[in-house]
Design an enzyme around this catalytic site. Sequence first.
Site, PDB file in Angstrom:
ATOM      1  N   ALA A  36       0.856  -1.191   0.000  1.00  0.00           N
ATOM      2  CA  ALA A  36       0.000   0.000   0.000  1.00  0.00           C
ATOM      3  C   ALA A  36       0.892   1.241   0.000  1.00  0.00           C
ATOM      4  O   ALA A  36       2.108   1.140  -0.158  1.00  0.00           O
ATOM      5  CB  ALA A  36      -0.930  -0.020   1.205  1.00  0.00           C
ATOM      6  N   SER A  37       0.296   2.399   0.204  1.00  0.00           N
ATOM      7  CA  SER A  37       1.051   3.640   0.085  1.00  0.00           C
ATOM      8  C   SER A  37       1.945   3.928   1.282  1.00  0.00           C
ATOM      9  O   SER A  37       2.899   4.703   1.169  1.00  0.00           O
ATOM     10  CB  SER A  37       0.086   4.812  -0.129  1.00  0.00           C
ATOM     11  OG  SER A  37      -0.923   4.785   0.837  1.00  0.00           O
TER      12      SER A  37
ATOM     13  N   ALA B 197       2.772   1.170   3.736  1.00  0.00           N
ATOM     14  CA  ALA B 197       3.329  -0.059   4.304  1.00  0.00           C
ATOM     15  C   ALA B 197       3.134  -1.213   3.326  1.00  0.00           C
ATOM     16  O   ALA B 197       2.371  -1.107   2.367  1.00  0.00           O
ATOM     17  CB  ALA B 197       2.655  -0.389   5.639  1.00  0.00           C
TER      18      ALA B 197
ATOM     19  N   VAL C 267       2.933  -5.777   3.266  1.00  0.00           N
ATOM     20  CA  VAL C 267       2.652  -6.936   4.114  1.00  0.00           C
ATOM     21  C   VAL C 267       3.398  -8.156   3.585  1.00  0.00           C
ATOM     22  O   VAL C 267       3.380  -8.434   2.383  1.00  0.00           O
ATOM     23  CB  VAL C 267       1.130  -7.228   4.155  1.00  0.00           C
ATOM     24  CG1 VAL C 267       0.848  -8.432   5.050  1.00  0.00           C
ATOM     25  CG2 VAL C 267       0.367  -6.007   4.649  1.00  0.00           C
TER      26      VAL C 267
ATOM     27  N   LYS D 121       2.895  -6.552   8.806  1.00  0.00           N
ATOM     28  CA  LYS D 121       2.756  -5.261   8.130  1.00  0.00           C
ATOM     29  C   LYS D 121       3.901  -4.359   8.573  1.00  0.00           C
ATOM     30  O   LYS D 121       4.064  -4.100   9.769  1.00  0.00           O
ATOM     31  CB  LYS D 121       1.399  -4.637   8.481  1.00  0.00           C
ATOM     32  CG  LYS D 121       1.093  -3.324   7.781  1.00  0.00           C
ATOM     33  CD  LYS D 121      -0.312  -2.859   8.142  1.00  0.00           C
ATOM     34  CE  LYS D 121      -0.674  -1.551   7.465  1.00  0.00           C
ATOM     35  NZ  LYS D 121      -2.039  -1.105   7.826  1.00  0.00           N
TER      36      LYS D 121
ATOM     37  N   ASP E 110     -11.790   3.081   6.023  1.00  0.00           N
ATOM     38  CA  ASP E 110     -11.185   2.815   4.721  1.00  0.00           C
ATOM     39  C   ASP E 110     -11.608   1.448   4.175  1.00  0.00           C
ATOM     40  O   ASP E 110     -10.761   0.581   3.919  1.00  0.00           O
ATOM     41  CB  ASP E 110      -9.655   2.880   4.849  1.00  0.00           C
ATOM     42  CG  ASP E 110      -8.954   3.015   3.510  1.00  0.00           C
ATOM     43  OD1 ASP E 110      -9.622   3.427   2.539  1.00  0.00           O
ATOM     44  OD2 ASP E 110      -7.750   2.708   3.426  1.00  0.00           O
TER      45      ASP E 110
END
Length: 532
Positions: free
Chosen positions: A161-162, A164, A166, A180, A312
């Site tokens: 993601a932006s 972090a 995983v 994460k 989110d």
Amino acid sequence: MLRRRRAPLLLAAATAGVALVAASPNGDNGRSVASTLRHGVARSSRAVYTIGFVVADYKYTLRGLDSGSADYRVKLSEVHLRSAKKLLKLCKVNGGFYVKAGQYVSSLRQVPKEYSSTLSCLQDQATPSKFQDIKLVIEKNFGKELHDIFLEFDEHPIAAASIAQVHRGRLHNNQDVAVKIQYPGLEQRMKIDIMTMSLLSKSVSWIFPDYKFETILAEFEKSMSMELDFTLEANNSERTANCFRKNAVVKVPYVFWQLTTREVLTMEFCYGHKVNDLDFLRRENINPTKVAKALIELFGEMVFVHGFVHGDPHPGNILVSPQGHGNFSLVLLDHGIYRELDQKFRLDYCKLWKALILLDTEKILELGEQFGVGKYAKYFPVIFTGRTLESKSALGTQMSREEQKRLKEDLSSLGMDDISSFMEALPRDFYVILRTDGLLRSILGNLGAPRHIRLLTYAKCAIHGLEKQPKLESGAINRMFLQVKINISYLRLMVLIEIAGFLAKVNDAKHKVVNKLRQMFQEISQGIYLLM
């Protein structure tokens, strides 16, 4: 003119960077911050350049046009689209918090559709960090070698993601986990990027006084600050798990606290696919409508009953995990952004939905005054249920052509100052409500769920939420009368909801019959034509 406006902005970004370097001037950390500064100034330069051209485009394209004319609306849509494409390119090049900001804007239902549709592709936009950088973050946080912490650790991320990424790992007790890890140097980059965005929003507001972005930016900054602390995310995760402990459909991954810090979060690994993966649902013989119903029940309970809302809910954060025989569980991920609703707001929002279902004009306008939006409250039914205050359409059905025409004429009279005033007046809790509802509507649309499922589920949750209100009256008799009153209101609205649900099903069946007859007629006509 553009050059003059860029200079103070870049100077401010550079000043922020120098302050960061001064805080840790020595060693690798100082060099890392200096590198962050260089990248921050470069990102700020691109941002100023892009926004400058966007502002100039709006000014040049719309100059001399009457804001109520058809030509103005056509030109406005064109410049919206051009600007959205420029911002999309900026977000992709700058990455990080610019991607996050683009994602945030794309999920807001109050922005022009050209922006929301263009920026929506950023939901899947992320470039993972090198494994060596991620390994250093883990070892720095726990003071151990990676192999001393994990029996196995996959170097390739399963998601990025932006802020972090995983990785899948296995503990020494053979427990599969999802780890994460936050990208290095994020907090320093956020300070520069937020400062740039703030100065840009103020500049745009100065040029276009009707456009006020400060409130939205403040909400974005607050959510980002929370999202960067993974211990807050872990606490949110456990609280949510407790809220839904009696719901067998909802699954929240277990948190391993001994392997969780501000920058690293270790959770139970849960298998599943994105909630909108229709091919996967078909392969597993899972009914998409049932998934949609379970999803909207989950978030309806969050909003109306618990008042603790996941902010989110895009498809990547909600997985469908098969349980066999067409059964499934919903795995809820990424608990970094939550909003705890004010108790009065939660109850008023429950009352608003009750009034929306009943189309109680007087109550809707009264609640509009309490929410601080005044005359704009008449648009609540349009925003949430797709009906107007004067609508005669059944709940969950499309407005009649006459209603659509009247609404279009009404909306065409609104200026940007009206929209801005409306957004500025809304309580802050409304922002997460609108964002969450917008994301959920998109998922329900992808799943092909009937419109009335969301409306009826929200209405039922609103009734349940009103029952949860504190009993302020003292004395056993007063409490008894209050409970009787609540129960009567509950039963009355439940009957209306069931009638509305029945009418919606009849309407769906009617459309299916009409479509079938139309198809049969076409086949018969084609057959006759061939015979002739």
